[in-house]
Design an enzyme around this catalytic site. Structure first.
Site, PDB file in Angstrom:
ATOM      1  N   TYR A   1      29.591  19.039 -16.371  1.00 12.35           N
ATOM      2  CA  TYR A   1      29.668  17.723 -16.386  1.00 12.35           C
ATOM      3  C   TYR A   1      30.229  16.999 -17.566  1.00 12.35           C
ATOM      4  O   TYR A   1      30.950  16.134 -17.543  1.00 12.35           O
ATOM      5  CB  TYR A   1      28.188  17.546 -15.830  1.00 12.35           C
ATOM      6  CG  TYR A   1      28.068  15.937 -15.918  1.00 12.35           C
ATOM      7  CD1 TYR A   1      28.667  14.925 -15.311  1.00 12.35           C
ATOM      8  CD2 TYR A   1      26.925  15.428 -16.999  1.00 12.35           C
ATOM      9  CE1 TYR A   1      28.209  13.658 -15.580  1.00 12.35           C
ATOM     10  CE2 TYR A   1      26.805  14.176 -17.054  1.00 12.35           C
ATOM     11  CZ  TYR A   1      27.307  13.171 -16.421  1.00 12.35           C
ATOM     12  OH  TYR A   1      27.206  11.957 -16.682  1.00 12.35           O
TER      13      TYR A   1
HETATM   14  C1  LIG Z   1      23.157  10.655 -19.868  1.00 14.76           C
HETATM   15  C2  LIG Z   1      22.961  11.461 -18.745  1.00 14.76           C
HETATM   16  O1  LIG Z   1      21.682  11.121 -18.280  1.00 14.76           O
HETATM   17  C3  LIG Z   1      21.125  11.809 -16.889  1.00 14.76           C
HETATM   18  O2  LIG Z   1      20.844  13.219 -17.443  1.00 14.76           O
HETATM   19  P1  LIG Z   1      19.247  13.643 -18.078  1.00 14.76           P
HETATM   20  O3  LIG Z   1      19.311  13.288 -19.521  1.00 14.76           O
HETATM   21  O4  LIG Z   1      19.289  15.199 -17.883  1.00 14.76           O
HETATM   22  O5  LIG Z   1      18.433  12.821 -17.394  1.00 14.76           O
HETATM   23  P2  LIG Z   1      17.070  13.519 -16.242  1.00 14.76           P
HETATM   24  O6  LIG Z   1      16.413  11.906 -15.979  1.00 14.76           O
HETATM   25  O7  LIG Z   1      17.638  14.089 -14.935  1.00 14.76           O
HETATM   26  O8  LIG Z   1      16.237  14.083 -17.176  1.00 14.76           O
HETATM   27  C4  LIG Z   1      15.601  13.694 -18.233  1.00 14.76           C
HETATM   28  C5  LIG Z   1      14.721  14.671 -19.204  1.00 14.76           C
HETATM   29  O9  LIG Z   1      13.868  15.171 -18.228  1.00 14.76           O
HETATM   30  C6  LIG Z   1      14.009  16.705 -17.777  1.00 14.76           C
HETATM   31  N1  LIG Z   1      13.950  16.539 -16.282  1.00 14.76           N
HETATM   32  C7  LIG Z   1      14.796  16.418 -15.652  1.00 14.76           C
HETATM   33  N2  LIG Z   1      14.207  16.959 -14.094  1.00 14.76           N
HETATM   34  C8  LIG Z   1      13.351  17.555 -14.271  1.00 14.76           C
HETATM   35  C9  LIG Z   1      12.298  18.116 -13.525  1.00 14.76           C
HETATM   36  O10 LIG Z   1      12.361  18.238 -12.400  1.00 14.76           O
HETATM   37  N3  LIG Z   1      11.311  18.525 -14.167  1.00 14.76           N
HETATM   38  C10 LIG Z   1      11.135  18.595 -15.407  1.00 14.76           C
HETATM   39  N4  LIG Z   1      10.026  18.859 -16.023  1.00 14.76           N
HETATM   40  N5  LIG Z   1      11.906  17.763 -16.114  1.00 14.76           N
HETATM   41  C11 LIG Z   1      12.886  17.294 -15.736  1.00 14.76           C
HETATM   42  C12 LIG Z   1      15.445  16.832 -18.399  1.00 14.76           C
HETATM   43  O11 LIG Z   1      15.398  18.347 -18.878  1.00 14.76           O
HETATM   44  C13 LIG Z   1      15.609  15.918 -19.321  1.00 14.76           C
HETATM   45  O12 LIG Z   1      15.030  16.155 -20.725  1.00 14.76           O
HETATM   46  C14 LIG Z   1      21.898  12.117 -15.901  1.00 14.76           C
HETATM   47  O13 LIG Z   1      21.917  11.511 -14.837  1.00 14.76           O
HETATM   48  C15 LIG Z   1      23.639  12.356 -16.202  1.00 14.76           C
HETATM   49  O14 LIG Z   1      24.115  11.704 -15.376  1.00 14.76           O
HETATM   50  C16 LIG Z   1      23.882  11.654 -17.800  1.00 14.76           C
HETATM   51  O15 LIG Z   1      24.896  11.392 -17.981  1.00 14.76           O
END
Ligand SMILES: C[C@H]1O[C@H](OP(=O)(O)OP(=O)(O)OC[C@H]2O[C@@H](n3cnc4c(=O)[nH]c(N)nc43)[C@H](O)[C@@H]2O)[C@@H](O)[C@@H](O)C1=O
Length: 337
Positions: A153
């Protein structure tokens, strides 16, 4: 009235941007593929809301379908193009990298071809803080090298920045690329952390905590983010006469009307604090399931947003507690829970 062609208007950020532009009197032509990466119903609802304004038109089509996109562009002849449609998501790119190749590489190329043909006043496109990859000097600024993408990505978005630079140089096409930092807020994407955590907490199902909670993100509230985009529309880069014309700290290319700009809150928030704020807002404690670091994930992001401030006079300001309050309130109303 100026006409803006926005790709991804049924998506989270595109919807908010279109709403803001319509409120400011722009005419907005929306284009979206309505892909089923997540629940299509929320995308349809976003378009329905926008269609209440007579200066909005919605067109369904895939970015990969050049003829469809190009015919529409030639008919509409926008002054400005804001390209937000993409295959987003960090972790899904391990499962289905081809979706990123098709939408982000071929799709973005098609948008660039249209922009060149129409010689638009300004082409603005989404990149991501994920391009900072393994960099660990914080906060991230636009002038540092970005040679270590950790997911496909991030690699496609990094490629978009290079592709766009070449067109800006060759065709004198004023181009701005935004590096977004984890955007959140009402109407947010169901695959993102805030949505998943809120759903899990309200339903009483366990939530996974990656890297045992040692994760940090510069969470950026969507209303602030689209305000930044709106202001950058009026800040089209101009090709400098020489390298000496570039101000220190500006990412302006020495050979093209091109720059990349961080849009972030400039605040590094620990994921556990973020989760705690959601718990407080919901009035329910989460059932936590601590897990190891996920492949491809980066431990921390944090934006230096000085360049955005310098170009627009604006700086995102919504704190995560307020942003979460707005999201949870929207979620409860939308899902009636
Ligand atoms: C800038 C960037 O922004 C986005 O990416 P992201 O920063 O990964 O955003 P997120 O809301 O998915 O995660 C934020 C945090 O939360 C953790 N996280 C996620 N999902 C679970 C989850 O299911 N459980 C847990 N514990 N942590 C999670 C993850 O590990 C991270 O620390 C993308 O949409 C992308 O399109 C983009 O460009």
């Amino acid at each position: 009235m100026r006409k803006v062609f926005v790709t991804g208007t049924a998506g989270f950020i595109g919807f908010h941007l279109a709403r803001l532009l319509l409120n400011e009197g722009f005419e907005v032509v929306g284009f979206d593929g309505m892909t089923d990466y997540y629940d299509v119903r929320i995308k349809e609802r976003r378009h329905q809301m926008l269609l209440q304004n007579q200066h909005f038109s919605a067109h369904v089509g895939m970015l990969e379908d050049f003829d469809r996109l190009n015919d529409l562009m030639l008919t509409e002849k926008p002054d400005v193009i804001v390209h937000l449609a993409a295959q987003a998501g960090v972790r899904y790119s391990l499962e289905n990298p081809r979706a990123y190749l098709d939408a982000n590489i071929v799709g973005t190329f098609n948008v660039m071809e249209c922009a060149r043909e129409l010689a638009v006043d300004h082409l603005l496109m989404a990149s991501t803080s994920s391009v900072y990859g393994a960099n660990d000097e914080m906060p991230f600024d636009e002038l540092e090298r970005v040679e270590t993408p950790m997911t496909f990505y991030a690699a496609t978005k990094k490629a978009n920045e290079s592709m766009a630079h070449s067109y800006a140089h060759l065709w004198n096409l004023p181009t701005t690329m935004f590096r977004f930092f984890t955007v959140y807020g009402p109407w947010g994407r169901p695959d993102m952390a805030l949505f998943k955590f809120t759903k899990g907490i309200l339903e009483g199902t366990p939530i996974d905590i990656y890297n045992h909670g040692e994760m940090y993100r510069d969470f950026t509230y969507v209303t602030d983010l689209v305000r930044g985009i709106r202001l950058l529309i009026d800040a089209a880069p101009v090709r400098p006469g020489s390298r000496d014309d570039i101000e220190p700290g500006d990412s302006l290319s020495p050979v093209a009307p091109f720059r990349v700009v961080n849009i972030g809150n400039s605040d590094k928030v620990k994921l556990l604090d973020f989760i705690e704020a959601i718990e407080q807002e919901c009035g329910i404690e989460a059932r936590r399931n601590y897990m190891d670091m996920q492949k491809g994930d980066v431990p921390a992001t944090w934006a230096n947003a000085d360049l955005l401030k310098r170009l627009t006079g604006y700086q995102p300001q919504t704190g995560y507690r307020e942003g979460i309050r707005q999201f949870v309130s929207w979620y409860r109303e939308y899902y009636d829970v």
